[in-house]
Design a protein around this motif. Sequence first.
Motif, PDB file in Angstrom:
ATOM      1  N   ARG A   1       0.837  -1.206   0.000  1.00  0.00           N
ATOM      2  CA  ARG A   1       0.000   0.000   0.000  1.00  0.00           C
ATOM      3  C   ARG A   1       0.870   1.254   0.000  1.00  0.00           C
TER       4      ARG A   1
ATOM      5  N   ARG B   1      -3.224  11.036  12.273  1.00  0.00           N
ATOM      6  CA  ARG B   1      -4.159  11.755  13.147  1.00  0.00           C
ATOM      7  C   ARG B   1      -5.454  10.928  13.296  1.00  0.00           C
ATOM      8  N   VAL B   2      -5.945  10.401  12.165  1.00  0.00           N
ATOM      9  CA  VAL B   2      -7.162   9.579  12.211  1.00  0.00           C
ATOM     10  C   VAL B   2      -6.939   8.397  13.141  1.00  0.00           C
TER      11      VAL B   2
ATOM     12  N   VAL C   1      -6.955   9.498  16.889  1.00  0.00           N
ATOM     13  CA  VAL C   1      -8.257   9.800  17.491  1.00  0.00           C
ATOM     14  C   VAL C   1      -9.106   8.537  17.566  1.00  0.00           C
ATOM     15  N   GLU C   2      -9.014   7.700  16.520  1.00  0.00           N
ATOM     16  CA  GLU C   2      -9.796   6.452  16.549  1.00  0.00           C
ATOM     17  C   GLU C   2      -9.390   5.615  17.749  1.00  0.00           C
TER      18      GLU C   2
ATOM     19  N   GLU D   1      -8.091   6.677  20.484  1.00  0.00           N
ATOM     20  CA  GLU D   1      -8.595   7.358  21.679  1.00  0.00           C
ATOM     21  C   GLU D   1     -10.065   6.998  21.871  1.00  0.00           C
TER      22      GLU D   1
ATOM     23  N   HIS E   1       1.936  16.373  -0.783  1.00  0.00           N
ATOM     24  CA  HIS E   1       0.624  15.776  -0.440  1.00  0.00           C
ATOM     25  C   HIS E   1       0.821  14.423   0.234  1.00  0.00           C
TER      26      HIS E   1
ATOM     27  N   GLU F   1       1.329  15.149   3.764  1.00  0.00           N
ATOM     28  CA  GLU F   1       0.036  15.545   4.338  1.00  0.00           C
ATOM     29  C   GLU F   1      -0.788  14.306   4.633  1.00  0.00           C
ATOM     30  N   ARG F   2      -0.860  13.464   3.618  1.00  0.00           N
ATOM     31  CA  ARG F   2      -1.693  12.290   3.775  1.00  0.00           C
ATOM     32  C   ARG F   2      -1.233  11.464   4.989  1.00  0.00           C
TER      33      ARG F   2
ATOM     34  N   LEU G   1      -9.969  12.561   3.736  1.00  0.00           N
ATOM     35  CA  LEU G   1      -9.266  12.377   5.010  1.00  0.00           C
ATOM     36  C   LEU G   1      -9.605  13.484   5.988  1.00  0.00           C
TER      37      LEU G   1
ATOM     38  N   ALA H   1      -3.923  -2.116  10.251  1.00  0.00           N
ATOM     39  CA  ALA H   1      -3.532  -1.228   9.164  1.00  0.00           C
ATOM     40  C   ALA H   1      -2.176  -0.597   9.448  1.00  0.00           C
TER      41      ALA H   1
ATOM     42  N   ALA I   1      -8.580  -3.744  13.895  1.00  0.00           N
ATOM     43  CA  ALA I   1      -8.516  -3.479  12.470  1.00  0.00           C
ATOM     44  C   ALA I   1      -7.603  -2.278  12.230  1.00  0.00           C
ATOM     45  N   VAL I   2      -7.815  -1.274  13.028  1.00  0.00           N
ATOM     46  CA  VAL I   2      -6.982  -0.081  12.878  1.00  0.00           C
ATOM     47  C   VAL I   2      -5.523  -0.440  13.111  1.00  0.00           C
TER      48      VAL I   2
ATOM     49  N   PRO J   1      -5.524   1.478  -1.973  1.00  0.00           N
ATOM     50  CA  PRO J   1      -4.185   1.850  -2.449  1.00  0.00           C
ATOM     51  C   PRO J   1      -4.164   2.257  -3.928  1.00  0.00           C
TER      52      PRO J   1
ATOM     53  N   LEU K   1      -2.343  13.167   8.124  1.00  0.00           N
ATOM     54  CA  LEU K   1      -3.782  13.010   8.358  1.00  0.00           C
ATOM     55  C   LEU K   1      -4.095  11.584   8.797  1.00  0.00           C
ATOM     56  N   GLU K   2      -3.498  10.648   8.058  1.00  0.00           N
ATOM     57  CA  GLU K   2      -3.700   9.229   8.383  1.00  0.00           C
ATOM     58  C   GLU K   2      -3.418   8.969   9.865  1.00  0.00           C
TER      59      GLU K   2
END
Lengths: 724, 724
Positions: A16, A41-42, A45-46, A48, A31, A34-35, B38, A79, A75-76, B22, A38-39
């Motif tokens: 991936r 960060r997601v 929080v998930e 948390e 980018h 950035e991605r 995102l 990943a 699952a998280v 991906p 962001l990834e």
Amino acid sequence: GLCSDKVRFWKIKDGRSLLLPPCLVETPEAHVLERAVLESRVREVEEENRQIRLQLSQAQGTAGQAADVGNYGNAVWGASADTGPEDVENTAEERTNHTECPRSPMVQKCELIHVACVCAGHNASRDVVTLVKSILFHRRNPLHFHFITDAVANQILSLLFQSWMVPSVQVSFYDADELKSEVSWIPNKHYSGIYGLMKLTLTKALPSDLTKVIVLDTDITFATDIAELWAIFKKFTDKQVIGLVENQSDWYLGNLWKNHKPWPALGRGFNTGVILLYLERLRRIGWEQMWRLTAERELMSMLSTSLADQDIFNAFIKQNPVLVHQLPCFWNVQLSDHTRSEQCYTEVSDLKVIHWNSPKKLRVKNKHVEFFRNLYLTFLEYDGNLLRRELFGCPTQLQGALEELDEDDQCYDFRRERITVHRVHLYFLQYEYTLTGDETDITLVAQLSMDRLQMLEAICKHWEGPISLALYMSDAEAQQFLRYAQASEVLKNRKNVGYHIVYKEGQFYPVNLVRNVALRNANTPYVFLADVDFLPMYGLYDYLRKSVVQLDMAHAKKALVVPAFETLRYRLSFPKSKAELLSMLDMGTLYTFRYHVWTKGHAPTNYAKWRTATTPYKVEWEADFEPYVVVRRDCPEYDQRFVGFGWNKVSHIMELDAQEYDLMILPNAFMVHMPHAPSFDISKFRSSPGYRYCLQTLKDEFHQDLSRKYGAAALKYLTAQRNI
Amino acid sequence: GLCSDKVRFWKIKDGRSLLLPPCLVETPEAHVLERAVLESRVREVEEENRQIRLQLSQAQGTAGQAADVGNYGNAVWGASADTGPEDVENTAEERTNHTECPRSPMVQKCELIHVACVCAGHNASRDVVTLVKSILFHRRNPLHFHFITDAVANQILSLLFQSWMVPSVQVSFYDADELKSEVSWIPNKHYSGIYGLMKLTLTKALPSDLTKVIVLDTDITFATDIAELWAIFKKFTDKQVIGLVENQSDWYLGNLWKNHKPWPALGRGFNTGVILLYLERLRRIGWEQMWRLTAERELMSMLSTSLADQDIFNAFIKQNPVLVHQLPCFWNVQLSDHTRSEQCYTEVSDLKVIHWNSPKKLRVKNKHVEFFRNLYLTFLEYDGNLLRRELFGCPTQLQGALEELDEDDQCYDFRRERITVHRVHLYFLQYEYTLTGDETDITLVAQLSMDRLQMLEAICKHWEGPISLALYMSDAEAQQFLRYAQASEVLKNRKNVGYHIVYKEGQFYPVNLVRNVALRNANTPYVFLADVDFLPMYGLYDYLRKSVVQLDMAHAKKALVVPAFETLRYRLSFPKSKAELLSMLDMGTLYTFRYHVWTKGHAPTNYAKWRTATTPYKVEWEADFEPYVVVRRDCPEYDQRFVGFGWNKVSHIMELDAQEYDLMILPNAFMVHMPHAPSFDISKFRSSPGYRYCLQTLKDEFHQDLSRKYGAAALKYLTAQRNI
């Protein structure tokens, strides 16, 4: 060069490619960064949310939901699982170290955790105990240890665990010798020898219905609950079959010296000191054939392995990168020289598993070695009895014996002692003994505690034959003894002495229990039941072996008595012969044993007759007779109800007589008691009246048991006792 | 609520599928979409995060893990404080235990944590060490201990911590006697006596700029990082000033027996074994006046306190409920009889703090007492040296001494030993001694390790005067010694013996360091520098005190020599007089000391002259003279460079001579060496050639130091040495 290597490395590792090879990060494609940000960060929080949901569901007592949330979390995790090492540093995994509870929510309460370990020889059997202690100290789950052992480790560890009786701990043993053929064809330069390769055979060695197992080297120390590691299995993707930590040395980079050519590996490769093996999947993908093919192919060019199984695991992974689940490096902090392990932890709480994989072991140079050493020493000297505690809320099978005891019984402590099971570590030091051809060999059997250690060298000088010693010690004292024995030239050079540790517990000295451990582990047809504060005459070993033949011990129930003497002097020139002994008796530099305080113990020996005797003579049993005897190995054991001091040998001789052993006095044998300060237990108990009362009670019970066992004939002991 | 939860729950799962496959990564325009997706995803999870936090806090009013939620929860806490235990049972703080981290995110890395403890007397000074060990074992923050102590505890604990040298640990002492007047007016029935009330005075006792402190009883054991408890301060509402756990007995319900009338309290009231004191706020609200008023008013009807400070704290809280922050009960699991503590924990991980507040202490009956006891014993016998480790990433000031040593120096171990600081615990047992009026009193000074313990009783019988003993032991051995001493009638009844533990470290026996500890802690004007394997003649104590006057020791630099003899026999009828001694010498049942092996040590004593001497006579120093002497307390100390064995007394006598002490032989004094097995260190080192080499090096260095200190005159020692 390096960069393109890395690229390939990443591509392979991560289809991936959510994260990029370091060299590409320089490119303007912001980018991508950035991605990534962001990834993460997601994920953050998930994770948390997952935590708080768990609290919420627990508060509302909806376990089902909790589990779901847990799985969702997994699952998280999944990943984020197979990202490169640099990235591991800041995955949710590590961050949550600081906020996640040691009890990983992903392991069910009371879920059984399986641990496998290859262990061979006396020393490894000692090392593995420290590993086991560190696991038990933190664990909250039932454990099943699977040991691949040679005969030595099997004997030592099976009794150790059997006597340790840790609730919620199962142990299985698998014969390493049967597995040798699987790996013996692989030339291996590593010091671990053939056993170093056996981890490859676990799918075959372990039960076919065992789905997952944590595999550990013996030089590992746990700093956290092993359940946290077990939980990572849940983070495996469907493809992943093996979890490993990156190797923290540059070995596999192949640039250590000119022409240094290691086995192929991904980047730094992986260390196999800590492995998560998904056995079920390994079997399914045909692991057994796969690693063989890899090994055969590589061996064509490499000729032999340098790091045993690790070379083969790495070559295998290089070909099948998708099968590996990389663990965060703190799950195997490698303390080898030039280790990169420091990049692993910034906090004590980060440290999960320490791997003493340097030949220097504790003396390895490392910035935080003091901390690591203290952690190791904590468990090395930790009182293993304290680990016998029940798990909270997990069903266990405790021996109810204790409950049956009456706490108000005046002799409660004595009776309690009788059902106490003492941990036993057989052959604490290297032991080599080969049976002599003739069937006459004799083992000197004795027991001691710390305060008699100084006698060992002298005894070894006076008795060249095999010796079986049981040592009553605490875990810390056992380590002290180890240092002492390793520093003593005399003891180092004697391999036919078996040292068996009986670990201290309770307030009495369980002298007969300790004696029996020494007796049971004598490997010769005959035993000389002695005490450690006696020195045998020079040549006693040979003389006794001759006597055994002369008196046809093999076919007659006989106990050969070695007359006992004593000196009250420290610097004694030990008598070279019976003649010399007799003259020293006359001069008053020697006495018959206990001459001043307790003559009855040896009166029947009839010292007067002995002076002139030239052939063995039979004597009759009398009350309180407690000579030192040579008997067949199959003699009755000591009666363990007698603890502390008093009647521990008397009762044994009584039982020999009850079994109609002939008591034969040897005319040319003698032993001399050397002076020493009175032991604690004596000074402690001789004073107490309660002790005397209880000892009497025990005597009475013993007499009753004798008559039960040997019928009316045994009544004579009771009357003999009464007449005193 | 539950249903809608589920809905949102599932939506989240769908949500995740928004994460891109991906394949999209490849195409450029995908990036824009990706990013938008995102970002919205981040917003979504963050919103969810807010939602569930709100739910959670409403559900049971808690601090989850973020401070803001925490504060929100506190209001609820405050409210739930006086609604009784049932409500507390299922607060989130308790639940979150299973997922909350030992390292609470609310405590800054390296944040200093303050702990206060009232400690008075020898026994409390012993108990508090186990508490401190349990805190140090888990801690990851710098700590500052504030001890309110009497003179005894102050002396013991100040040296203990000074010699313990735990990095990132500060210690302050406050004189309890100065505080007595604050509370002495309160009649108190509790066994803790006046010290039990002193927790009330902490706002006054502790520095005025100290804002918060955790207050602990000495019978507390920590099972977790104290930072977790410290973090709860952040959950206090603006109003709250004191954090407490509910009392786990029914005492304050006032229904234990007919007419049982306890002090007023909210429901079951609170236990003051663990207190979070917000000092700053307490001062602001005028706590000092407030608790006094409460106490005065209640005492009008109650007449006295039953549970010391706890009664007053509870009466105070009953009036001002908003001031209390109730802590989850696992922060003070009380093991008193009929305790309700079991409702506190379902998991080991729940247990944070154990409070042995039953008079029965370890013998208290409790379902899980085995577990608690093991936890306690773990720290009781834990090697305190292992707690000397640095904190990761927190700045500390380590003594660089070690770095300066040259590891390749052949005598590295010796030199290292010299800079090793051994932990010292003074007055390990009860000690009472009042100076005699006249200035003639003499303390027998000696040192020993475990293997000489048996000598103590005999020595006490032969010497009725004060004794200062330094015992070289491990933490575990010190506990064994404690049990031994408490079981011995002789030792129990002697209060003028000071037992000082010097904790083992390193591989040498630091004999002179240990001797100096015993010497420094003699409280009389004169000391008798003896060895523990000697028995003084009966009446030596009185004879020496007379001699001290006769020979005007007060004004003259003199060392009175007690001639030394030895027996090689165990059961010796000790000579009652010089006459009897002389005849035993002639009979050969006694010898002059070391007669067989090393006469030089006492040759100058001139035994021949002594036989007939009736008055003290002066002798000249000779090489290797090592007599046992009586000197003024202000004599030079032993030279600590001499470790293991060899030259430790010789060097001391040499220095006495260098300082021009007169060596006077006492005509009617003698002591007799009792036989014992050789000690480890001897057997260990006498053999080693490296040891001999280093000892010689040390001797040379000592000689050089002597000449430096005492000038040319001291050269005679060097030459004397050479001539041997």
